[in-house]
Design a protein around this motif. Structure first.
Motif, short mmCIF file in Angstrom:
data_model
loop_
_atom_site.label_atom_id
_atom_site.label_comp_id
_atom_site.label_asym_id
_atom_site.label_seq_id
_atom_site.Cartn_x
_atom_site.Cartn_y
_atom_site.Cartn_z
N ILE A 49 0.84 -1.20 0.00
CA ILE A 49 0.00 0.00 0.00
C ILE A 49 0.87 1.25 0.00
O ILE A 49 0.61 2.21 -0.73
CB ILE A 49 -0.96 -0.01 1.21
N TRP A 50 1.94 1.23 0.80
CA TRP A 50 2.86 2.36 0.80
C TRP A 50 3.44 2.59 -0.60
O TRP A 50 3.56 3.73 -1.06
CB TRP A 50 4.00 2.12 1.79
N THR A 52 2.10 1.92 -3.44
CA THR A 52 1.10 2.44 -4.39
C THR A 52 0.99 3.96 -4.31
O THR A 52 0.61 4.60 -5.30
CB THR A 52 -0.28 1.82 -4.14
N PHE A 53 1.32 4.53 -3.16
CA PHE A 53 1.31 5.99 -3.06
C PHE A 53 2.46 6.59 -3.87
O PHE A 53 2.31 7.64 -4.50
CB PHE A 53 1.44 6.43 -1.59
N ASN A 61 -3.86 0.16 -5.23
CA ASN A 61 -4.09 0.70 -3.89
C ASN A 61 -5.46 0.29 -3.36
O ASN A 61 -5.59 -0.12 -2.20
CB ASN A 61 -3.98 2.22 -3.92
N THR A 65 -5.84 -2.08 -0.20
CA THR A 65 -6.51 -1.47 0.95
C THR A 65 -7.64 -2.34 1.45
O THR A 65 -7.82 -2.53 2.67
CB THR A 65 -7.04 -0.08 0.58
N SER A 122 -7.58 4.52 1.77
CA SER A 122 -6.32 4.71 2.48
C SER A 122 -5.59 5.91 1.90
O SER A 122 -5.63 6.15 0.68
CB SER A 122 -5.43 3.47 2.39
N ARG A 123 -4.91 6.65 2.77
CA ARG A 123 -4.13 7.81 2.31
C ARG A 123 -2.92 7.99 3.22
O ARG A 123 -2.99 7.70 4.42
CB ARG A 123 -5.00 9.07 2.31
#
Length: 221
Positions: A49-50, A52-53, A61, A65, A122-123
């Motif tokens: 996930i990290w 994908t940012f 993501n 998530t 998620s952000r």
């Protein structure tokens, strides 16, 4: 997990090794022994996930998530109390643990419906991942979730299972007090590391067929 991708992947890799050793040390039933390995997978998922940012991969993501949220929202309240129930010997505590397992299944089912109806977003905020899941923090939901994931181990007759439950409960309070905005990510990270106690629980138990130390000393005298 929190604190950037490096920590997520490091914790995941560490728990992969510990989880494998825990399963090898456990005798049937092995559900409780599988907890470190499941936490390892969850931490590795958050590492993705990290990433994908950074690479701007919105579809990946979204998928990761929801996989992560399945672990945090659904798997743990269902799986953990049932795993504790499975290793408990017959008696009144085992009957009480079954009630906790039912409660965990109920809250897990509810949160699964929430995930389907209200997708989690998620952000990255600072050095943490924020999961937008307001229904998770409803008082009744949080109470059942807390009871099933942290109070149920406290009922166990196994000392180190109680230690795991105590540490999980303390980390729950600390994560909510200091990291309320990122609670889901932070608490899952600390709970993952605390699952090392489960490895100690299994390796500290005498091997099948081994003679307890007091009996050995008695025979020598």
């Amino acid at each position: 997990m929190c604190f950037l991708a490096t920590a997520s992947f490091t914790a995941g890799a560490l728990l992969l090794g510990i989880g494998t050793l825990t399963l090898r040390a456990a005798r049937s039933p092995r559900e409780f022994a599988g907890i470190p390995l499941l936490f390892a997978l969850q931490q590795l998922i958050e590492g993705v996930i990290w990433l994908t940012f950074r690479i701007e991969a919105p579809l990946l993501n979204t998928v990761m998530t929801h996989v992560y949220s399945f672990f945090s929202h659904v798997l743990w309240p269902v799986y953990l109390p049932m795993a504790v129930f499975m290793i408990e010997p017959p008696g009144p505590r085992r009957r009480a643990l079954f009630a906790f397992a039912v409660a965990g299944a109920a809250v897990g089912t509810y949160l699964l419906c929430v995930l389907v109806t209200f997708p989690v977003v998620s952000r990255p905020t600072g050095q943490h991942v924020e999961y937008d899941s307001p229904h998770f923090f409803a008082a009744s939901v949080m109470t059942l979730y807390l009871v099933s994931t942290t109070v149920s181990p406290l009922l166990s007759t196994h000392r180190l299972v109680k230690v795991f439950g105590t540490l999980a409960l303390l980390s729950f309070g600390a994560a909510y007090y200091f990291y309320a905005r990122w609670f889901i990510s932070v608490w899952c990270f600390f709970a993952a590391l605390l699952s090392i106690v489960i490895y100690v629980h299994f390796v500290a138990r005498p091997a099948r067929g081994a003679i307890p130390l007091p009996e050995i000393l008695e025979k020598r005298t």
